[in-house]
Each structure stands twice: as structure tokens, then as C-alpha cells.
Write an enzyme that holds these catalytic residues in place. Structure first.
Site, PDB file in Angstrom:
ATOM      1  N   MET A   1       0.858  -1.219  -0.014  1.00 51.19           N
ATOM      2  CA  MET A   1      -0.005  -0.083   0.084  1.00 51.19           C
ATOM      3  C   MET A   1       0.686   1.305  -0.066  1.00 51.19           C
ATOM      4  O   MET A   1       0.521   2.140  -0.802  1.00 51.19           O
ATOM      5  CB  MET A   1      -1.104  -0.010   1.170  1.00 51.19           C
TER       6      MET A   1
ATOM      7  N   VAL B   1       1.920   0.864   7.677  1.00 49.14           N
ATOM      8  CA  VAL B   1       2.702  -0.578   8.356  1.00 49.14           C
ATOM      9  C   VAL B   1       1.771  -1.569   8.437  1.00 49.14           C
ATOM     10  O   VAL B   1       0.381  -1.474   8.178  1.00 49.14           O
ATOM     11  CB  VAL B   1       3.441  -0.201   9.486  1.00 49.14           C
ATOM     12  N   VAL B   2       2.196  -2.668   8.657  1.00 46.54           N
ATOM     13  CA  VAL B   2       1.286  -4.095   8.994  1.00 46.54           C
ATOM     14  C   VAL B   2       0.216  -3.651   9.833  1.00 46.54           C
ATOM     15  O   VAL B   2      -0.174  -2.919  10.708  1.00 46.54           O
ATOM     16  CB  VAL B   2       2.231  -5.077   9.467  1.00 46.54           C
TER      17      VAL B   2
ATOM     18  N   HIS C   1      -8.178   5.355   4.016  1.00 46.56           N
ATOM     19  CA  HIS C   1      -7.876   4.098   3.810  1.00 46.56           C
ATOM     20  C   HIS C   1      -7.951   4.074   2.072  1.00 46.56           C
ATOM     21  O   HIS C   1      -8.986   4.371   1.495  1.00 46.56           O
ATOM     22  CB  HIS C   1      -9.323   3.355   4.198  1.00 46.56           C
TER      23      HIS C   1
HETATM   24  P1  NAD Z   1       2.936  -5.047   3.880  1.00 47.16           P
HETATM   25  O1  NAD Z   1       3.099  -5.955   4.635  1.00 47.16           O
HETATM   26  O2  NAD Z   1       2.904  -5.170   2.238  1.00 47.16           O
HETATM   27  O3  NAD Z   1       3.746  -3.697   3.942  1.00 47.16           O
HETATM   28  C1  NAD Z   1       3.959  -3.275   5.359  1.00 47.16           C
HETATM   29  C2  NAD Z   1       5.172  -2.551   5.302  1.00 47.16           C
HETATM   30  O4  NAD Z   1       5.443  -1.986   6.673  1.00 47.16           O
HETATM   31  C3  NAD Z   1       6.387  -3.284   5.373  1.00 47.16           C
HETATM   32  O5  NAD Z   1       7.230  -2.853   4.230  1.00 47.16           O
HETATM   33  C4  NAD Z   1       7.269  -3.310   6.427  1.00 47.16           C
HETATM   34  O6  NAD Z   1       8.595  -3.471   6.467  1.00 47.16           O
HETATM   35  C5  NAD Z   1       6.805  -1.985   6.983  1.00 47.16           C
HETATM   36  N1  NAD Z   1       6.864  -1.595   8.344  1.00 47.16           N
HETATM   37  C6  NAD Z   1       6.344  -2.525   9.469  1.00 47.16           C
HETATM   38  N2  NAD Z   1       6.569  -1.836  10.736  1.00 47.16           N
HETATM   39  C7  NAD Z   1       7.157  -0.701  10.632  1.00 47.16           C
HETATM   40  C8  NAD Z   1       7.562   0.208  11.208  1.00 47.16           C
HETATM   41  N3  NAD Z   1       7.356   0.191  12.706  1.00 47.16           N
HETATM   42  N4  NAD Z   1       8.114   1.633  10.809  1.00 47.16           N
HETATM   43  C9  NAD Z   1       8.224   1.467   9.287  1.00 47.16           C
HETATM   44  N5  NAD Z   1       7.932   0.397   8.499  1.00 47.16           N
HETATM   45  C10 NAD Z   1       7.303  -0.384   9.219  1.00 47.16           C
HETATM   46  O7  NAD Z   1       1.315  -4.637   4.002  1.00 47.16           O
HETATM   47  P2  NAD Z   1       0.305  -3.772   3.082  1.00 47.16           P
HETATM   48  O8  NAD Z   1      -0.515  -4.706   2.240  1.00 47.16           O
HETATM   49  O9  NAD Z   1       0.797  -2.490   2.449  1.00 47.16           O
HETATM   50  O10 NAD Z   1      -0.635  -3.098   4.270  1.00 47.16           O
HETATM   51  C11 NAD Z   1      -0.226  -2.014   5.002  1.00 47.16           C
HETATM   52  C12 NAD Z   1      -1.610  -1.484   5.730  1.00 47.16           C
HETATM   53  O11 NAD Z   1      -2.503  -1.075   4.627  1.00 47.16           O
HETATM   54  C13 NAD Z   1      -2.185  -2.340   6.624  1.00 47.16           C
HETATM   55  O12 NAD Z   1      -2.911  -1.552   7.698  1.00 47.16           O
HETATM   56  C14 NAD Z   1      -3.546  -2.872   5.509  1.00 47.16           C
HETATM   57  O13 NAD Z   1      -4.410  -3.318   6.536  1.00 47.16           O
HETATM   58  C15 NAD Z   1      -3.755  -1.659   4.991  1.00 47.16           C
HETATM   59  N6  NAD Z   1      -4.361  -1.917   3.625  1.00 47.16           N
HETATM   60  C16 NAD Z   1      -4.008  -2.942   2.953  1.00 47.16           C
HETATM   61  C17 NAD Z   1      -4.638  -3.044   1.432  1.00 47.16           C
HETATM   62  C18 NAD Z   1      -4.105  -4.179   0.625  1.00 47.16           C
HETATM   63  O14 NAD Z   1      -4.943  -4.548  -0.255  1.00 47.16           O
HETATM   64  N7  NAD Z   1      -2.981  -4.831   1.038  1.00 47.16           N
HETATM   65  C19 NAD Z   1      -5.585  -2.458   1.105  1.00 47.16           C
HETATM   66  C20 NAD Z   1      -6.164  -1.414   1.885  1.00 47.16           C
HETATM   67  C21 NAD Z   1      -5.309  -1.139   3.268  1.00 47.16           C
END
Ligand code: NAD
Length: 456
Positions: free
Chosen positions: A72, A145-146, A195
Site C-alpha cells: 500500500m 505499516v502492517v 483508507h
Molecule cells: P505490507 O506487509 O505489504 O507492508 C507493510 C510495510 O510496513 C513493510 O514494508 C514493513 O517493513 C513496514 N513496516 C512494518 N513496521 C514498520 C515500522 N514500525 N516502521 C516503518 N515501517 C514498518 O502491508 P500492506 O498490504 O501494504 O498493508 C499496510 C496497511 O495497509 C495495513 O494496515 C493494511 O490493512 C492496509 N491496507 C492494505 C490493503 C491491501 O490490499 N494490501 C488495502 C487497503 C489497506
């Protein structure tokens, strides 16, 4: 608001015949009527946001701070770059920082002059760093982040002392209520939800979540950000799953449930695609990431017993690190940057072997029914609870949030073609599922009174 409603005697056949032979995939809606309806929904939402928040302090969201360079974070950065908005992207993982520019470039539209143009554009507009302070210097910071409450809370607590007084902070959480996220903040009024969604082919949207403590200026800033990157702002209240995921997660959970009942991946995907979904629910799960989907389902299943069916299959896949496209293996296998799945993942058959196959026979129509009805049920409950303003917000959420077919005009616009009485009757055929198939009280009332979701 003047809705673009087909009349009962128009050639769009507003009430579908009460004939069990009529397939749910049939589409009597004229394409121009659906397109006009969606345009009006988008205009109405933009107008509403301007009306409600236009008078509050404006925010220039550049450069945009993005924390988390995953699926994201890079996708939001690409949206900013596309509109010429500079961004500072921070991640605590060295490799994620190093590969972020390339991954952002890949997410940009194919340039006529070749991929190098994208890389150059990203290099010009995006800075990357491992230091939180780099993002904290921006007027607007989005965390991506996650999806784990503890991780997000810890990050927000570390971030706040680095911010100036006016900095707006947004969380891209899919499901975690703001009331929980904001607990460690001294100034929870600066936090809202933004979001974002993976590109779904039509206009882009950001669901802006207004927490109980969020200041109107914060929402005004988020609306400014949406406008700056040409996203429709859908401002909604705080609740687990907000609006989009409250509708999406039950749909995805139902697809998983069907697999454990012996329906094949191909049959589930084909039914959804024939209906016009941009992609089937299982490929969508692969795109979202199975770990992220599990976290979302977990958060939401705790909030309402009949909202999400818990899926041990999802847990099994996540434990086996079959996380979807990001690990090149989920329900399907992938190859490099190619977004199209190559083949079914053989690991799925192994995971499914645990479930006894049920003898129930499904057709494309019964599969569609299972996939769509949980969404209609929840949409009705949300209207009943007043957690959305009107049916239009629900329809924008599904259309722009996860690729519900534009040709149907939206979930409730489509449901109105059938009429509430027919929907209740169809739900009756799912009685074998128990209470979760019992028609929502508002739906029953609508059926009795002959009412529609869009009433003139
Ligand atoms: P992802 O696992 O692809 O990426 C998360 C990133 O955050 C990783 O690169 C990780 O290294 C980094 N990270 C973790 N802890 C950290 C910290 N303390 N400081 C800096 N970086 C840190 O996850 P994603 O799919 O991109 O999802 C991220 C967020 O977006 C979540 O809250 C998720 O629910 C939301 N989201 C995801 C989607 C989707 O389709 N994947 C859609 C909408 C919202």
C-alpha cells in the site's frame, strides 16, 4: 439528491420477474444509466465533503509522508507521483527502502516512452529513508505499516513527539477502529483514517474515517489530500471495517467457505467474473495478501457474530506462508512482476484435503447468491444503524473500493432491480446456512412495504 432511477415501466425492467429461471448474472441495466448514476454518486460525495469541511483550515499535503513501503505504501506513493505530488517514503526494513523506487515505478501507468521515464519521475518526486523523522517533517503523514494494533500504536507513539503542532496523521488501516489506534496519542484530534485501495480500474477513492475525537480540520486536510491526488473522498464514521471492508470481508469469507464445501477455485472465480467483478474473490485475496486479509477478518469477526465466517483455511494458508502475490503463491502461483496468475497453487489442494467435501451441488447462480447476499445483508444493517448516509455511499464503496461491476450501478442499485421481496425469497433458499442467512429486519420491512434502497 436526484437519483438516476430506472422507472418500473422503463425498458431497464426495474423489477426482475419472480421467476426462479432468471439468472442473477443477467443485467437489465442500460450502460448509460449505470454510468450516469455512478457519476452522480461521485459528484454528490465530492459536494458533500466540500460542504461539510470546505470551511475548515486547508492543507497542502506536499510532500506527503508515507510510513511503510509495502504493497500500500508504494501504491499511495504512485498515486501521489501520478499527480506530481512529492512524497517521502519511510520503512524500517532496509531492503524495502532500497527497492521502493522500483516498486513505485512499476505501479505507475505504462509511459509511452518506456519504463525509464517512470523511474526518472519517481527519482525526481520521491525520497526514501529509514528514519521516521524524514516522514515526520511532512505536513501530512500516512502510516501504512502492517495491520497489527500493537505495531501501529507503537509507531504512532514514536511518531507524535517528532511532529509539528499542525501535522495531520492518517492511518491506512483496513479495519482497526480509530478509537483503538489513537489511544497512545496525546492529540488524538490530529488522527483520521485514510483508507486507500489497490487500483481497481475505475476512478480512485479514499475512505476517510472520522474518529470520535478527530478534528474537522483533520478531515478537511484528508479531503484536500484526496483532491490533490484525484481520489473521490468518501467520509465515513469509525467502525470495525468502516464501510468498504464491512462489505468486502464477508464476500471474501464466503468465497473461502465455498472452497471448503468442495466448490472449485475456478467455479468461484468464474461466477464472480461472469457477474462482472474486476477479478474473482480468490485472486483479489491474493492481491490484498492473505495475512492482511486474515488480520482484517480477525478484527471484524470480533465485532459482530454474523458478519464474518471465520476461515481456518485462511489460517492454514498463512501458516504455510502462502500469502498471495507478494510471496508469488496464494490461491494461484505468480511469476515475477506479472500480475496475472500462472496456475493454481498445488499447496491449496493439500490445505483443502482437511475438509470433508459436502455433497451440495452448486451452480454459477447459487455461488453468486452466496457471494452477494452477505454484502446486501450487511449493507442493509449499515443503513439501519445509520453508519452510512445513504445507499449511494454503499454503492461508491463497492464500486471504487473493490471493483463491483460498474455496469450494475452498484450493489444496492443492482439489488433494487430485483426488489426486496425477491432478495428475501432468495435468502430463504440459503436457510441451510442458519442465522446468517436470515434476512435483516430492514430488508423484511422493505419487502413488506415494497420499498427500495433508492427511493426517488
Ligand atoms: P505490507 O506487509 O505489504 O507492508 C507493510 C510495510 O510496513 C513493510 O514494508 C514493513 O517493513 C513496514 N513496516 C512494518 N513496521 C514498520 C515500522 N514500525 N516502521 C516503518 N515501517 C514498518 O502491508 P500492506 O498490504 O501494504 O498493508 C499496510 C496497511 O495497509 C495495513 O494496515 C493494511 O490493512 C492496509 N491496507 C492494505 C490493503 C491491501 O490490499 N494490501 C488495502 C487497503 C489497506
Amino acid at each position: 439528491m436526484g437519483w438516476d432511477l430506472p422507472s418500473k415501466d422503463s425498458n431497464q425492467g426495474f423489477e426482475m420477474p419472480h421467476n426462479s429461471e432468471v439468472s442473477l448474472a443477467q443485467n437489465p441495466i442500460a450502460p448509460e444509466a449505470a454510468a450516469r448514476h455512478i457519476r452522480r454518486l461521485m459528484d454528490a460525495e465530492r459536494r458533500q465533503a466540500a460542504l461539510q469541511y470546505g470551511a475548515h483550515v486547508r492543507c497542502n499535503p506536499a510532500p506527503l509522508g508515507i510510513i511503510g513501503a509495502g504493497v500500500m505504501g508504494t501504491s499511495i506513493a504512485a498515486a501521489a507521483v501520478r499527480r506530481g505530488v512529492p512524497a517521502i517514503v519511510v520503512d524500517n526494513d532496509e531492503q524495502a527502502v532500497a527497492s521502493a523506487p522500483q516498486r513505485i515505478a512499476v505501479r505507475l501507468d505504462a509511459p509511452p516512452a518506456g519504463a525509464d521515464v517512470n523511474v526518472e519521475k519517481v527519482q525526481r518526486l520521491v525520497q526514501t529513508s529509514r528514519e521516521l523523522a524524514a516522514a515526520a517533517s511532512c505536513p501530512f503523514v500516512v502510516e501504512t505499516v502492517v495491520e497489527e494494533l500493537a505495531v501501529k500504536q507503537q509507531l504512532l507513539a514514536q511518531l507524535e513527539p517528532l511532529l509539528s503542532a499542525g501535522t495531520i496523521v492518517a492511518s491506512n488501516t483496513s479495519t482497526i477502529p480509530l478509537v483503538k489506534l489513537s489511544a497512545p496519542l496525546r492529540d488524538p484530534g490530529r488522527l483520521c483514517g485514510c483508507h486507500f485501495f489497490l487500483p481497481v480500474g475505475q476512478a480512485a477513492m479514499v475512505e476517510i474515517i472520522r474518529g470520535e475525537k478527530t478534528r474537522p480540520e483533520t478531515i478537511a486536510g484528508a479531503v484536500d489530500l484526496a483532491n490533490a491526488i484525484d481520489h473521490v473522498p468518501l467520509v465515513v464514521a469509525d467502525a470495525p471495517g468502516f464501510v468498504v471492508n464491512r462489505l468486502l470481508v464477508p464476500y471474501l469469507a464466503e468465497a473461502l467457505q465455498l472452497l471448503t464445501e468442495g466448490v472449485t477455485v475456478q467455479a468461484v472465480e468464474a461466477a464472480a467474473e461472469a457477474f462482472g467483478m474486476l477479478m474473482g474473490p480468490l485472486r483479489l485475496l491474493d492481491e490484498i495478501g492473505l495475512d492482511t486479509a486474515l488480520e482484517c477478518a480477525w478484527t471484524m469477526s470480533g465485532s459482530s457474530a454474523d458478519l464474518v465466517v471465520r476461515s481456518p483455511l485462511l489460517v492454514t494458508m498463512v501458516k504455510a506462508r502462502q500469502l498471495g502475490r507478494k510471496t508469488q503463491a496464494g490461491f494461484f502461483l505468480y511469476d515475477g512482476h506479472d500480475p496475472l496468475p500462472q496456475q493454481l497453487n498445488p499447496a491449496l489442494a493439500k490445505a483443502l484435503a482437511r475438509w470433508p467435501q459436502e455433497p451440495r451441488t452448486h451452480t454459477a447462480d447459487t455461488i453468486l447468491l452466496r457471494l452477494l447476499m452477505p454484502m446486501i445483508q450487511e449493507a442493509t444493517r449499515m443503513l439501519q444503524r445509520g453508519s452510512v448516509r445513504d445507499a449511494g455511499q454503499i454503492d461508491l464503496a463497492v464500486l471504487l473500493g473493490f471493483g463491483f461491476p460498474a455496469s450494475r450501478g452498484g450493489l444496492l442499485y443492482w439489488a433494487d432491480q430485483w426488489g426486496a421481496a425477491r432478495i428475501v425469497q432468495l435468502l430463504g433458499t440459503l436457510d441451510y446456512l442458519g442465522p446468517r442467512a436470515h434476512a435483516a429486519p430492514r430488508l423484511v420491512e422493505m419487502a413488506q412495504k415494497g420499498r427500495r434502497f433508492y427511493e426517488g
